[in-house]
Design a protein around this motif. Structure first.
Motif, short mmCIF file in Angstrom:
data_model
loop_
_atom_site.label_atom_id
_atom_site.label_comp_id
_atom_site.label_asym_id
_atom_site.label_seq_id
_atom_site.Cartn_x
_atom_site.Cartn_y
_atom_site.Cartn_z
N VAL A 1 0.86 -1.20 0.00
CA VAL A 1 0.00 0.00 0.00
C VAL A 1 0.89 1.24 0.00
N ALA A 2 1.92 1.24 0.87
CA ALA A 2 2.80 2.41 0.99
C ALA A 2 3.56 2.67 -0.31
N SER A 3 3.85 1.60 -1.06
CA SER A 3 4.61 1.77 -2.31
C SER A 3 3.73 2.30 -3.44
N GLY A 4 2.42 2.23 -3.24
CA GLY A 4 1.48 2.73 -4.26
C GLY A 4 1.36 1.82 -5.47
N SER A 5 1.85 0.58 -5.35
CA SER A 5 1.76 -0.36 -6.48
C SER A 5 0.30 -0.74 -6.76
N ASP A 6 0.10 -1.41 -7.92
CA ASP A 6 -1.26 -1.86 -8.26
C ASP A 6 -1.81 -2.76 -7.16
N LEU A 7 -0.92 -3.68 -6.71
CA LEU A 7 -1.33 -4.59 -5.64
C LEU A 7 -1.73 -3.79 -4.40
N GLY A 8 -0.93 -2.77 -4.08
CA GLY A 8 -1.18 -1.94 -2.91
C GLY A 8 -2.53 -1.23 -2.99
N GLN A 9 -2.84 -0.72 -4.18
CA GLN A 9 -4.11 0.01 -4.32
C GLN A 9 -5.29 -0.93 -4.13
N ARG A 10 -5.12 -2.15 -4.65
CA ARG A 10 -6.18 -3.15 -4.51
C ARG A 10 -6.30 -3.56 -3.04
N ALA A 11 -5.13 -3.75 -2.39
CA ALA A 11 -5.12 -4.22 -1.00
C ALA A 11 -5.74 -3.17 -0.08
N LYS A 12 -5.47 -1.90 -0.33
CA LYS A 12 -5.95 -0.86 0.59
C LYS A 12 -7.47 -0.92 0.74
N LYS A 13 -8.16 -1.05 -0.39
CA LYS A 13 -9.62 -1.08 -0.37
C LYS A 13 -10.12 -2.26 0.46
#
Ligand code: AMP
Length: 190
Positions: A39-51
């Motif tokens: 999430v902190a890195s702003g990666s695609d995975l991070g954006q999906r994980a945050k939600k």
């Protein structure tokens, strides 16, 4: 030794894993921490994980299994590891068995940290009030959803390991150092 710590959100898995890591020099593998880094890195995975995390729901099994499979290959896991937050569903537990078997890695102990839910809600409230940088999934509403998800999707892992005869339970209502000693007792006997 390879260890799994199980228990609902807020039970103290992360705290105990950290202490055991320092004492035994084994790696602490927290899938929640891995996702928060994403999430902190702003990666695609991070954006999906945050939600999904903010919603108190679980990430897809396949993705998490792949994440752990790659992580336990890292050199810092050679002496052993503590899994904190994984497995979280029966399919994850089954996949982990296959994974460990394939890599020739034994499971030393599966330890449930048992606490009551009222206590968990009050612990999270304290964490929200005391922390300047509360996790974005640290809200009472999210906790209640996470507890529901725990009951429905994660708690069925307990009988899975109980049936295999490797599940041990510690009383997570005790002070932190007493919980650590209970865990150390189990590890010595394992
Ligand atoms: P934790 O820090 O272990 O409480 O995890 C925080 C959040 O990350 C969880 O509420 C899930 O949304 C997600 N998560 C962590 N580990 C897993 C997992 N093994 N399977 C699915 N979702 C996970």
């Amino acid at each position: 030794m390879n260890i799994i710590l199980l228990g609902p959100p807020g039970a103290g898995k992360g705290t105990q894993a950290q202490l055991l890591t320092e004492r035994h020099g084994i790696a602490h593998l927290s899938t929640g921490d891995m996702l928060r880094s994403a999430v902190a890195s702003g990666s695609d995975l991070g954006q999906r994980a945050k939600k999904i995390m903010d919603d108190g729901q679980l990430m897809p099994d396949e993705l998490m299994i792949k994440m752990i499979s790659e992580r336990i290959e890292q050199p810092d896991c050679a002496k052993g590891f503590i899994l904190d937050g994984f497995p979280r569903t029966v399919p994850q537990a089954e996949a982990l068995d296959t994974l460990l078997e394939g890599k020739g890695l034994p499971l030393g102990a599966v330890i449930e940290i048992k606490v009551n839910e009222e206590e968990l809600v009050s612990r999270i409230e304290t964490r929200i009030n005391e922390s300047e940088q509360a996790r974005s999934d640290d809200t009472v509403d999210t906790l209640r959803r996470r507890l529901e998800v725990y009951r429905e999707q994660t708690a069925p892992i307990l009988p899975y390991y109980r049936d295999k005869g490797i599940l041990k339970t510690v009383d997570g209502m005790k002070p932190i150092d007493e919980v650590t000693e209970q865990i150390e007792g189990i590890l010595k006997a394992a």
